[in-house]
Design an enzyme around this catalytic site. Structure first.
Site, PDB file in Angstrom:
ATOM      1  N   SER A  49      -3.029  -3.719   0.378  1.00 17.33           N
ATOM      2  CA  SER A  49      -1.815  -4.320   0.916  1.00 17.33           C
ATOM      3  C   SER A  49      -2.096  -5.775   1.260  1.00 17.33           C
ATOM      4  O   SER A  49      -3.084  -6.078   1.918  1.00 17.33           O
ATOM      5  CB  SER A  49      -1.387  -3.563   2.170  1.00 17.33           C
ATOM      6  OG  SER A  49      -0.342  -4.258   2.820  1.00 17.33           O
ATOM      7  N   ALA A  71       0.816  -1.214   0.000  1.00 15.52           N
ATOM      8  CA  ALA A  71       0.000   0.000   0.000  1.00 15.52           C
ATOM      9  C   ALA A  71       0.853   1.269   0.000  1.00 15.52           C
ATOM     10  O   ALA A  71       0.444   2.291  -0.544  1.00 15.52           O
ATOM     11  CB  ALA A  71      -0.944   0.004   1.198  1.00 15.52           C
ATOM     12  N   THR A  72       2.047   1.196   0.595  1.00 17.55           N
ATOM     13  CA  THR A  72       2.929   2.370   0.558  1.00 17.55           C
ATOM     14  C   THR A  72       3.235   2.749  -0.880  1.00 17.55           C
ATOM     15  O   THR A  72       3.075   3.899  -1.293  1.00 17.55           O
ATOM     16  CB  THR A  72       4.249   2.082   1.315  1.00 17.55           C
ATOM     17  OG1 THR A  72       3.939   1.814   2.684  1.00 17.55           O
ATOM     18  CG2 THR A  72       5.206   3.258   1.234  1.00 17.55           C
ATOM     19  N   HIS A  84      -0.212  -7.922   3.211  1.00 17.83           N
ATOM     20  CA  HIS A  84       0.143  -8.442   4.543  1.00 17.83           C
ATOM     21  C   HIS A  84      -0.784  -7.965   5.646  1.00 17.83           C
ATOM     22  O   HIS A  84      -0.651  -8.404   6.791  1.00 17.83           O
ATOM     23  CB  HIS A  84       1.609  -8.127   4.877  1.00 17.83           C
ATOM     24  CG  HIS A  84       1.897  -6.714   5.267  1.00 17.83           C
ATOM     25  ND1 HIS A  84       2.007  -6.332   6.571  1.00 17.83           N
ATOM     26  CD2 HIS A  84       2.105  -5.605   4.532  1.00 17.83           C
ATOM     27  CE1 HIS A  84       2.281  -5.032   6.628  1.00 17.83           C
ATOM     28  NE2 HIS A  84       2.328  -4.573   5.392  1.00 17.83           N
ATOM     29  N   GLN A 136      -6.505  -1.223   5.254  1.00 18.75           N
ATOM     30  CA  GLN A 136      -7.060  -1.879   6.446  1.00 18.75           C
ATOM     31  C   GLN A 136      -8.430  -2.513   6.199  1.00 18.75           C
ATOM     32  O   GLN A 136      -9.022  -3.064   7.133  1.00 18.75           O
ATOM     33  CB  GLN A 136      -7.165  -0.870   7.604  1.00 18.75           C
ATOM     34  CG  GLN A 136      -5.827  -0.427   8.171  1.00 18.75           C
ATOM     35  CD  GLN A 136      -5.110  -1.530   8.946  1.00 18.75           C
ATOM     36  OE1 GLN A 136      -5.700  -2.560   9.299  1.00 18.75           O
ATOM     37  NE2 GLN A 136      -3.835  -1.330   9.198  1.00 18.75           N
ATOM     38  N   CYS A 138       5.916   4.733  15.383  1.00 19.77           N
ATOM     39  CA  CYS A 138       7.320   4.449  15.682  1.00 19.77           C
ATOM     40  C   CYS A 138       7.653   4.954  17.076  1.00 19.77           C
ATOM     41  O   CYS A 138       8.285   5.992  17.244  1.00 19.77           O
ATOM     42  CB  CYS A 138       8.223   5.095  14.642  1.00 19.77           C
ATOM     43  SG  CYS A 138       7.624   6.693  14.083  1.00 19.77           S
TER      44      CYS A 138
HETATM   45  C1  LIG Z   1      -0.133  -0.800   6.584  1.00 19.48           C
HETATM   46  C2  LIG Z   1      -0.711   0.385   5.931  1.00 19.48           C
HETATM   47  C3  LIG Z   1      -0.091   0.984   4.828  1.00 19.48           C
HETATM   48  C4  LIG Z   1       1.231   0.502   4.281  1.00 19.48           C
HETATM   49  O1  LIG Z   1       1.087  -0.735   3.659  1.00 19.48           O
HETATM   50  P1  LIG Z   1       2.375  -1.591   3.235  1.00 19.48           P
HETATM   51  O2  LIG Z   1       1.800  -2.680   2.397  1.00 19.48           O
HETATM   52  O3  LIG Z   1       3.008  -2.055   4.494  1.00 19.48           O
HETATM   53  O4  LIG Z   1       3.253  -0.685   2.440  1.00 19.48           O
HETATM   54  C5  LIG Z   1      -0.705   2.077   4.249  1.00 19.48           C
HETATM   55  N1  LIG Z   1      -1.859   2.547   4.725  1.00 19.48           N
HETATM   56  C6  LIG Z   1      -2.497   2.006   5.770  1.00 19.48           C
HETATM   57  C7  LIG Z   1      -3.792   2.559   6.224  1.00 19.48           C
HETATM   58  C8  LIG Z   1      -1.936   0.895   6.411  1.00 19.48           C
HETATM   59  O5  LIG Z   1      -2.561   0.373   7.472  1.00 19.48           O
END
Ligand SMILES: *Cc1c(COP(=O)(O)O)cnc(C)c1O
Length: 382
Positions: free
Chosen positions: A201, A73-74, A203, A181, A328
């Site tokens: 995303s 998602a990043t 994971h 999410q 963090c």
């Molecule tokens: C975890 C998350 C991301 C980042 O997703 P990745 O797949 O780890 O890059 C972006 N937005 C939200 C709302 C997330 O919870």
């Protein structure tokens, strides 16, 4: 000591069926999906396109060509926002988002601002909701894009995306939604949401880390995003680089299962979460459940305990794998930007616990967690 894992919004374990579906593509069926001049390459291509179709179906997309595989998602957020801002025939220089977005949206927006774009960051109310009318009011003739997340990772608060897209489309503005999410907890359907771009995303929903997708709605005139990385022109020129076929298959399998099990999982999670909050409320007077007045993900509970130092509370609960709310917090704990945006005073915003349940969470784990948190809160309040 085995900590009870209650941090499923940070990441989830791979479902065994996801791993099983991925395995052949690491070795036996290792060919490059772009090598379509030979049989093994064509087989890999077919597998990639099958995964693409499954992902498309899982979110109600009309065509598999609307799915771009990414590393998560990043990357999807970066591609959507930077890609739209730098699109060749962009209609302006104004971007809109809201204050509780994930850093993978906020940081990109901030960079775009330093590069000359105008940025409006709308606030949220006490429950963490952005007002669709405020968004409508912020739209200008030169607004390129509105980005609002589906559900917040810290509080689980679900934004009114349908109303936002309606207001945006009435003014011809494109909407991006970070839906990382959503899958497995609430329905994610691009038809219902009406969004033009949507980030996923793997994971976060029992798929592999490093897997994700960006949904790009097919419309007229076509959305022309600028790619982040250039090369062989894979993924319709939007994401060059040899496709990660195991990851794509893992993402597809995870999303398919999330959809199949949605009603059951979300009902179970919701019952467990409500039980957890009830137990905690009964034993800890004065606690605040952040976002409880808004629609929320069924698995997420974000709690603050006035009069208790959040850092000390976290430190006294090594048997629980929970999050401190802010992402963090390891080196120097900071107040959660999300909770600050919701109007919590700094002291409270830095002492929140985020408990996020998953499909393997048991009633016993929930009871123990509620009891242990209450115990430590009482000990620290003395
Ligand atoms: C975890 C998350 C991301 C980042 O997703 P990745 O797949 O780890 O890059 C972006 N937005 C939200 C709302 C997330 O919870």
């Amino acid at each position: 000591m085995n900590a009870i894992y209650l941090d499923f919004n940070a990441t989830t374990p791979c479902d065994p069926r996801v791993v099983e579906a991925m395995l052949p593509f690491f070795s036996a069926e290792f060919a490059n999906p772009a090598s379509r001049q030979h049989g093994p390459g064509r087989a890999a291509f077919m597998a990639l396109e099958k995964a693409r179709k499954t992902v498309a179906q899982s979110i109600g997309a009309r065509s598999a060509t609307e799915i771009i595989f990414t590393s998560g998602a990043t990357e999807s957020n970066n591609l959507a926002l930077t890609g739209m801002a730098n699109a060749p025939d962009t209609r302006g220089r104004h971007l809109i988002t809201q204050a509780t977005e994930h850093p993978a949206v906020l940081e990109v927006m901030t960079r775009l601002k330093t590069q000359g774009w105008d940025l409006t960051v709308l606030g949220v109310d006490r429950e963490g909701l952005v007002d669709p009318e405020a968004i409508a009011g912020a739209i200008r003739p030169d607004t390129v894009l509105i980005s609002v997340m589906l559900a917040n990772n810290e509080t689980g608060v679900i934004q009114p995306i349908e109303e936002i897209t309606e207001a945006a489309h009435a003014r011809g503005v494109i909407v991006h939604c970070d839906a990382a999410q959503g899958p497995g907890k609430i329905p994610v359907n691009v038809g219902d949401l009406g969004v033009d771009l949507l980030s996923l995303s793997g994971h976060k929903c029992y798929g592999p880390k490093g897997s994700g997708a960006l949904y790009v709605r097919r419309k007229t005139p076509a959305l022309k995003l600028q790619a982040l990385q250039l090369g062989g022109g894979h993924e319709q020129g939007l994401r060059s680089g040899t496709p990660n076929l195991p990851a794509a298959v893992g993402l597809a399998t995870a999303l398919e299962q999330a959809g199949d099990q949605l009603n059951e999982t979300s009902a179970n999670l919701g019952a467990l979460r409500d039980d957890f909050e009830q137990k905690l409320t009964d034993s800890v007077p004065g606690l605040i459940i952040n976002g409880a007045g808004a629609p929320r993900l069924p698995n997420t509970s974000n709690v603050t305990f006035p009069g208790v130092d959040g850092e000390a509370l976290m430190a006294s609960l090594p048997d629980l794998a929970v999050s401190s709310g802010s992402a963090c917090a390891s080196a120097h704990p900071q107040a959660s930007q999300v909770l600050l945006a919701m109007g919590l005073p700094k002291k409270l915003a830095s002492g929140a616990l985020r408990i996020s349940l998953g499909k393997t969470t048991t009633p016993e784990e929930i009871q123990l967690a509620a009891r242990r948190i209450a115990q430590e809160v009482h000990r620290l309040r003395i």
